[in-house]
Design a protein around this motif. Sequence first.
Motif, PDB file in Angstrom:
ATOM      1  N   ASP A 118      82.561  46.356 122.760  1.00  0.00           N
ATOM      2  CA  ASP A 118      82.663  47.313 123.861  1.00  0.00           C
ATOM      3  C   ASP A 118      81.316  47.472 124.561  1.00  0.00           C
ATOM      4  O   ASP A 118      81.251  47.595 125.789  1.00  0.00           O
ATOM      5  N   GLU A 119      80.250  47.472 123.782  1.00  0.00           N
ATOM      6  CA  GLU A 119      78.913  47.606 124.373  1.00  0.00           C
ATOM      7  C   GLU A 119      78.606  46.427 125.291  1.00  0.00           C
ATOM      8  O   GLU A 119      78.045  46.591 126.378  1.00  0.00           O
ATOM      9  N   GLU A 120      78.999  45.221 124.878  1.00  0.00           N
ATOM     10  CA  GLU A 120      78.767  44.033 125.707  1.00  0.00           C
ATOM     11  C   GLU A 120      79.600  44.091 126.988  1.00  0.00           C
ATOM     12  O   GLU A 120      79.151  43.659 128.052  1.00  0.00           O
ATOM     13  N   THR A 122      80.337  46.846 128.562  1.00  0.00           N
ATOM     14  CA  THR A 122      79.613  47.807 129.408  1.00  0.00           C
ATOM     15  C   THR A 122      78.417  47.141 130.077  1.00  0.00           C
ATOM     16  O   THR A 122      78.147  47.359 131.267  1.00  0.00           O
TER      17      THR A 122
END
Length: 201
Positions: A118-120, A122
């Motif tokens: 999920d961070e990637e 974003t």
Amino acid sequence: MNRSLTELYDELAALAPEGYAVGLHIRYANPLIYFSKYPADWVEYYNANSYYLRDPLVFWGIGTTGTARWSEIPLPDPFGVLKKAAAHNMNFGVVSSYGPITSRSMAGICRSDREFSDEELTILADITARLHIAAKPPSDLTKAQIEALQCIANGDRHTAAAAKLGISESAFKARLSSARVRLEARTTSEAVKKAREYRLL
């Protein structure tokens, strides 16, 4: 190449072990800027089969804005584009779409070993937005600026071009100068090149 775009491409490369592709300011199905670092054999195969007309990721990106893993996109893939991509070590990917439908930008990244976090996602969304802004074409040129650049593009010299347009040579040079400023071009030839790239000529 625009320095800020190069820096953003480097950020994409750091995020995408198996490569990335971007299409910026897509209008009438054509991107103003297209750049791909996907595996060369895949790019050749993709282009040879005109998969951009059949790619569910492209349809998704044109139809909506946001960021999604390839595996989460609910569109049919009758030509098996994603399955064929996997055969080129492109097993997992994300597509991000940003901007208005009249001038949309898209970026895709892929890797072979795992789904993106999920961070990637974003981070990709942020890079896509910054790419869109960095590649923004200039506002439209005036009719007078276009006429002046068109004369140069046609090979006219300043004196002949000024006579053709019914203005003084100094007025003609002023039009070229203002066109260079608007296009952020250092030379008139660069201004002509940019105007063609932006489809203003």
